[in-house]
Design a protein around this motif. Structure first.
Motif, PDB file in Angstrom:
ATOM      1  N   PHE A  36       0.805  -1.218   0.000  1.00 29.46           N
ATOM      2  CA  PHE A  36       0.000   0.000   0.000  1.00 29.46           C
ATOM      3  C   PHE A  36       0.841   1.271   0.000  1.00 29.46           C
ATOM      4  N   GLU A  37       2.159   1.111   0.094  1.00 27.59           N
ATOM      5  CA  GLU A  37       3.038   2.273   0.228  1.00 27.59           C
ATOM      6  C   GLU A  37       2.924   3.231  -0.949  1.00 27.59           C
ATOM      7  N   LYS A  38       2.920   2.700  -2.159  1.00 25.56           N
ATOM      8  CA  LYS A  38       2.861   3.534  -3.359  1.00 25.56           C
ATOM      9  C   LYS A  38       1.575   4.357  -3.383  1.00 25.56           C
ATOM     10  N   GLY A  39       0.456   3.690  -3.122  1.00 23.00           N
ATOM     11  CA  GLY A  39      -0.827   4.380  -3.133  1.00 23.00           C
ATOM     12  C   GLY A  39      -0.917   5.444  -2.055  1.00 23.00           C
ATOM     13  N   LYS A  40      -0.413   5.134  -0.866  1.00 22.73           N
ATOM     14  CA  LYS A  40      -0.454   6.097   0.236  1.00 22.73           C
ATOM     15  C   LYS A  40       0.351   7.347  -0.091  1.00 22.73           C
ATOM     16  N   LYS A  41       1.496   7.155  -0.720  1.00 26.84           N
ATOM     17  CA  LYS A  41       2.340   8.300  -1.086  1.00 26.84           C
ATOM     18  C   LYS A  41       1.626   9.228  -2.067  1.00 26.84           C
ATOM     19  N   ILE A  42       1.041   8.639  -3.103  1.00 25.93           N
ATOM     20  CA  ILE A  42       0.369   9.438  -4.123  1.00 25.93           C
ATOM     21  C   ILE A  42      -0.841  10.166  -3.533  1.00 25.93           C
ATOM     22  N   HIS A  43      -1.583   9.487  -2.681  1.00 23.96           N
ATOM     23  CA  HIS A  43      -2.756  10.111  -2.075  1.00 23.96           C
ATOM     24  C   HIS A  43      -2.352  11.259  -1.151  1.00 23.96           C
ATOM     25  N   ALA A  44      -1.321  11.036  -0.363  1.00 21.20           N
ATOM     26  CA  ALA A  44      -0.860  12.084   0.548  1.00 21.20           C
ATOM     27  C   ALA A  44      -0.324  13.282  -0.233  1.00 21.20           C
ATOM     28  N   LEU A  45       0.443  12.995  -1.266  1.00 19.97           N
ATOM     29  CA  LEU A  45       1.013  14.048  -2.090  1.00 19.97           C
ATOM     30  C   LEU A  45      -0.093  14.878  -2.751  1.00 19.97           C
ATOM     31  N   ALA A  46      -1.094  14.198  -3.279  1.00 22.71           N
ATOM     32  CA  ALA A  46      -2.210  14.890  -3.928  1.00 22.71           C
ATOM     33  C   ALA A  46      -2.944  15.785  -2.936  1.00 22.71           C
ATOM     34  N   HIS A  47      -3.155  15.285  -1.739  1.00 25.79           N
ATOM     35  CA  HIS A  47      -3.859  16.050  -0.704  1.00 25.79           C
ATOM     36  C   HIS A  47      -3.081  17.313  -0.355  1.00 25.79           C
ATOM     37  N   TYR A  48      -1.774  17.186  -0.116  1.00 28.52           N
ATOM     38  CA  TYR A  48      -0.952  18.347   0.230  1.00 28.52           C
ATOM     39  C   TYR A  48      -0.926  19.360  -0.915  1.00 28.52           C
ATOM     40  N   LEU A  62      10.051  10.295  -3.699  1.00 27.04           N
ATOM     41  CA  LEU A  62       9.386   9.405  -4.645  1.00 27.04           C
ATOM     42  C   LEU A  62      10.380   8.585  -5.461  1.00 27.04           C
ATOM     43  N   THR A  63       9.996   7.356  -5.744  1.00 28.97           N
ATOM     44  CA  THR A  63      10.774   6.544  -6.666  1.00 28.97           C
ATOM     45  C   THR A  63      10.468   7.005  -8.092  1.00 28.97           C
ATOM     46  N   GLU A  64      11.181   6.485  -9.037  1.00 28.95           N
ATOM     47  CA  GLU A  64      10.954   6.860 -10.435  1.00 28.95           C
ATOM     48  C   GLU A  64       9.531   6.507 -10.874  1.00 28.95           C
ATOM     49  N   TRP A  70       2.693  10.354 -10.337  1.00 29.54           N
ATOM     50  CA  TRP A  70       2.331  11.696  -9.881  1.00 29.54           C
ATOM     51  C   TRP A  70       2.172  12.652 -11.058  1.00 29.54           C
ATOM     52  N   GLN A  71       3.057  12.569 -12.022  1.00 28.14           N
ATOM     53  CA  GLN A  71       2.975  13.431 -13.193  1.00 28.14           C
ATOM     54  C   GLN A  71       1.699  13.162 -13.987  1.00 28.14           C
ATOM     55  N   LYS A  72       1.311  11.900 -14.057  1.00 29.80           N
ATOM     56  CA  LYS A  72       0.065  11.557 -14.754  1.00 29.80           C
ATOM     57  C   LYS A  72      -1.136  12.164 -14.033  1.00 29.80           C
ATOM     58  N   LEU A  73      -1.110  12.112 -12.711  1.00 29.68           N
ATOM     59  CA  LEU A  73      -2.209  12.694 -11.939  1.00 29.68           C
ATOM     60  C   LEU A  73      -2.205  14.209 -12.067  1.00 29.68           C
ATOM     61  N   LEU A  74      -1.046  14.811 -11.970  1.00 32.02           N
ATOM     62  CA  LEU A  74      -0.912  16.264 -12.038  1.00 32.02           C
ATOM     63  C   LEU A  74      -1.456  16.811 -13.358  1.00 32.02           C
ATOM     64  N   LYS A 119      -6.332   5.603  -8.575  1.00 36.57           N
ATOM     65  CA  LYS A 119      -5.974   4.194  -8.496  1.00 36.57           C
ATOM     66  C   LYS A 119      -4.561   3.981  -9.028  1.00 36.57           C
ATOM     67  N   THR A 120      -3.667   3.519  -8.141  1.00 34.33           N
ATOM     68  CA  THR A 120      -2.315   3.170  -8.580  1.00 34.33           C
ATOM     69  C   THR A 120      -2.239   1.699  -8.951  1.00 34.33           C
ATOM     70  N   GLY A 121      -3.276   0.956  -8.582  1.00 35.21           N
ATOM     71  CA  GLY A 121      -3.341  -0.463  -8.925  1.00 35.21           C
ATOM     72  C   GLY A 121      -4.511  -0.702  -9.861  1.00 35.21           C
ATOM     73  N   SER A 122      -5.362  -1.647  -9.493  1.00 36.74           N
ATOM     74  CA  SER A 122      -6.492  -2.009 -10.353  1.00 36.74           C
ATOM     75  C   SER A 122      -7.701  -1.117 -10.090  1.00 36.74           C
ATOM     76  N   THR A 123      -8.511  -0.943 -11.103  1.00 37.24           N
ATOM     77  CA  THR A 123      -9.779  -0.223 -10.977  1.00 37.24           C
ATOM     78  C   THR A 123     -10.906  -1.248 -10.897  1.00 37.24           C
ATOM     79  N   PRO A 124     -12.077  -0.845 -10.422  1.00 37.22           N
ATOM     80  CA  PRO A 124     -13.185  -1.807 -10.316  1.00 37.22           C
ATOM     81  C   PRO A 124     -13.536  -2.424 -11.663  1.00 37.22           C
TER      82      PRO A 124
END
Length: 215
Positions: A36-48, A62-64, A70-74, A119-124
């Motif tokens: 869950f580490e990757k998802g938590k990082k992206i969510h926290a970053l987006a919130h801040y 962040l890792t590569e 993050w760039q895709k979300l941004l 979603k950093t992993g699978s979508t519904p």
């Protein structure tokens, strides 16, 4: 007061026995935090970022792969809309039951609101009928209705960062009726079930498998 979350309803629909072990008998098993580490990082970053905080130091951790996500979300068209709120707990009563969850972000353009879920992993598999979609839209609708009456539009957007794809679900009067009926019927089934049955097809990869087999 019991508030039913999307995960609770998803668990029950996937395997009633797992629901019993996890949410009734309160048996919590340790999980691999790295999953869950990757998802938590992206969510926290987006919130801040959405709150207007300085994220310079955060970006350096962040890792590569995470930076690419993050760039895709941004650059996502929905993420760039006007910010309303993020990491926000919401709940609502439907019939005799309470439902709730925590949205990643709520954005808007001219009273058209979008609930965003990254979603950093699978979508519904079926975004329109996923319990998360139903609960979040119903809850947000009740909150926004107090502000604007019926003078607004509401949608849900799953942002698939891995594949750079958006899944848009429009909230309509008909889907509202369908969602409320589905949620109420699901909870009625949960609250009246005396024998929580196992779903063998899901046992192989279930973390409760060993415990379940001993009961």
């Amino acid at each position: 007061m019991q508030i039913y979350s999307p995960n609770m309803l998803k668990t029950f629909s996937e395997c009633e026995k797992k629901y019993e072990l996890k949410y009734i008998k309160k048996i919590n098993l340790p999980q691999n935090a790295k999953l869950f580490e990757k998802g938590k990082k992206i969510h926290a970053l987006a919130h801040y970022y959405l709150k207007g905080n300085d994220i310079t130091k955060f970006l350096q951790t962040l890792t590569e792969e995470e930076y690419s996500l993050w760039q895709k979300l941004l650059n996502n068209e929905y993420f760039q809309k006007k910010y309303v709120n993020s990491e926000y707990n919401l709940s609502a009563r439907i019939g005799d039951f309470w439902f709730g969850g925590r949205i990643d972000a709520l954005v808007e353009t001219d009273k058209t609101y979008y609930i965003l879920d990254y979603k950093t992993g699978s979508t519904p598999e079926n975004p329109k009928t996923d319990f998360q979609t139903m609960i979040y839209l119903i809850c947000a609708d009740k909150i926004l209705e107090k502000l604007w009456g019926n003078n607004f539009n509401l949608n849900f957007v799953y942002i698939d960062l891995k594949n750079a794809h958006n899944y848009l679900v429009e909230f309509t009067p008909q889907s509202k009726i369908t969602y409320e009926e589905t949620l109420i019927n699901t909870i009625k089934k949960i609250t009246t079930t005396n024998n929580f049955s196992k779903k063998p097809s899901r046992c192989k990869f279930c973390e409760y498998n060993k415990i379940c087999n001993k009961i």
